[in-house]
Design a protein around this motif. Structure first.
Motif, short mmCIF file in Angstrom:
data_model
loop_
_atom_site.label_atom_id
_atom_site.label_comp_id
_atom_site.label_asym_id
_atom_site.label_seq_id
_atom_site.Cartn_x
_atom_site.Cartn_y
_atom_site.Cartn_z
N ARG A 175 -14.67 -7.97 0.98
CA ARG A 175 -13.49 -8.66 0.47
C ARG A 175 -12.97 -9.67 1.49
O ARG A 175 -12.96 -9.42 2.69
N ALA A 177 -10.00 -10.46 2.05
CA ALA A 177 -8.84 -9.91 2.75
C ALA A 177 -9.26 -9.13 3.99
O ALA A 177 -8.47 -9.01 4.94
N ALA A 190 2.19 -3.81 9.01
CA ALA A 190 1.38 -2.68 8.56
C ALA A 190 1.96 -1.34 9.03
O ALA A 190 2.01 -0.37 8.26
N ARG A 193 4.94 -0.51 6.99
CA ARG A 193 4.52 -0.11 5.65
C ARG A 193 4.15 1.37 5.59
O ARG A 193 4.50 2.08 4.64
N ASP A 257 -3.71 2.77 -0.31
CA ASP A 257 -3.73 1.58 -1.14
C ASP A 257 -3.40 0.39 -0.25
O ASP A 257 -2.30 0.29 0.28
N GLY A 258 -4.33 -0.51 -0.07
CA GLY A 258 -4.15 -1.63 0.86
C GLY A 258 -4.85 -1.32 2.16
O GLY A 258 -4.23 -1.26 3.23
N HIS A 260 -6.73 -3.02 4.04
CA HIS A 260 -6.68 -4.02 5.10
C HIS A 260 -5.45 -3.82 5.99
O HIS A 260 -5.51 -4.05 7.20
N LEU A 261 -4.35 -3.33 5.40
CA LEU A 261 -3.17 -3.04 6.22
C LEU A 261 -3.40 -1.82 7.11
O LEU A 261 -2.90 -1.76 8.23
#
Length: 369
Positions: A175, A177, A190, A193, A257-258, A260-261
């Motif tokens: 990806r 990202a 991140a 989050r 979920d996410g 990359h973070l």
């Protein structure tokens, strides 16, 4: 731009119609979608259609990325060629017929397969009608790709030694990202989050979408020692996996979920050694302790070997993974930031962050012949 240059990009008239076949698991779907994204970046006039089945993650992942999904009957694959496979039993015949319907409907110019039970009928349906490109993500090729490679226009592999003759080694499409991730720039966001400490090192632990029991157990044993060293832990334990209760510095989640973070928040990783995992972790420049699955044909250890050989991580057998081993491997890394940075650089250098566009260029090259 890839080493193949731009010689295959210009094509007058309608854009190419590309069909990708990588259904079933995320390990097959994600590279197919990463290629689709790269094709659309380089050729906005192209159309991309994905083949999949109602089983697996196809119906959730593919439409969410904005690509049309054409369903075909699932075809379970034996581990080795059999006389039944060569005689094309009913399920294979039905799936192949459906593939041919789709190829006609979308006026396909090329089929790109990534292995698995969607790829085999795609290869057989395209044979003699539409050129085929085969991509093998694992260190050892599966049956579908071994069959497809026999009559493909181009064969590509993630690592050397896949068993597919004359394969170009380009890595795994990832990806955008992930390959363009600015870890330092996203680090503060991140960590907020996920509720992690803003300062100090963080260990990311994950064992795939379903977690990994041995990783979960070892982390539980090592957790007091990790927290004592000031090491935060972001732990994806899987939907049914066991984890310690949340506490300052420790964030357990069933699923991240996410991703990359999560990579941006982390300084090192404890994980399995699936092909996609190794490719992503190395592409973002994170050193890792890789713990291959203890069953199968040993391909997970082979997936991680190039990164480990380059100095970007270590391999620990599943049977040897304990809390004490986690501490013994990881704590020295975190005590020496220079060593951690050097390992991260080695991991990144061993990866193939441009594999998506390089594979797209191979596809355009096939179209240009």
């Amino acid at each position: 731009m890839s080493e193949y240059g731009t010689q295959f990009l210009p094509r007058m008239g309608p854009g190419p119609s590309v069909v990708v076949a990588g259904g079933g698991t995320a390990g097959h779907i994600e590279p197919a979608l990463a290629l689709a994204d790269a094709v659309k970046r380089l050729r906005p006039d192209a159309t991309v259609t994905a083949l999949g089945t109602e089983k697996g993650l196809d119906t959730r992942l593919i439409p969410a990325r904005g690509y049309p999904l054409e369903l075909i009957p699932p075809v379970p694959l034996p581990r080795k060629p059999t006389t039944d496979l060569l005689r094309l039993p009913g399920k294979v015949r039905g799936a192949v017929a459906r593939v041919r319907e789709v190829l006609t409907k979308v006026e396909a110019d090329v089929v790109v397969g990534f292995g698995g039970f969607v790829a085999l009928p795609a290869y057989l349906g395209a044979r003699g009608r539409v050129p085929i490109v085969v991509h093998e993500a694992n260190a050892r090729a599966g049956l579908a790709n071994k069959v497809g490679a026999r009559f493909a226009a181009a064969v590509v592999a993630a690592v050397p030694g896949s068993g597919l003759p004359d394969a170009q080694v380009l890595g795994i499409p990832l990806r955008h990202a992930v390959t363009t991730l600015d870890r330092a720039g996203l680090r503060a966001e991140a960590r907020r989050r996920f509720g992690l400490p803003p300062n100090g090192p963080v260990l990311l632990v994950f064992g795939g979408s379903q977690g990994a029991r041995s990783l979960n157990g070892a982390v539980a044993q090592a957790l007091p020692g990790l927290l004592h060293e000031g090491i935060g832990v972001l732990h994806a334990h899987g939907p049914t996996g066991q984890a310690a209760p949340p506490q300052p510095g420790y964030v357990p989640l069933p699923y991240i979920d996410g991703m990359h973070l999560a990579y941006a928040a982390a300084d090192a990783v404890l994980c399995r050694a699936g092909a996609m995992t190794v490719a992503e972790v190395s592409a973002v420049g994170l050193p890792a302790v890789y713990v291959p699955l203890p069953h199968g044909n040993g391909e997970q250890a082979l997936n991680a070997e190039p990164v480990v050989r380059a100095g970007g991580g270590v391999l620990v057998p599943d049977a040897e993974l304990t809390g004490d081993r986690v501490l013994a491997e990881l704590v020295p890394w975190f005590r020496e930031p220079g060593r951690l940075a050097a390992m991260g650089a080695a991991a990144r250098a061993s990866g193939h962050a441009d594999a998506d566009e390089r594979l797209a260029q191979v596809v355009f090259g096939v179209l240009g012949r």
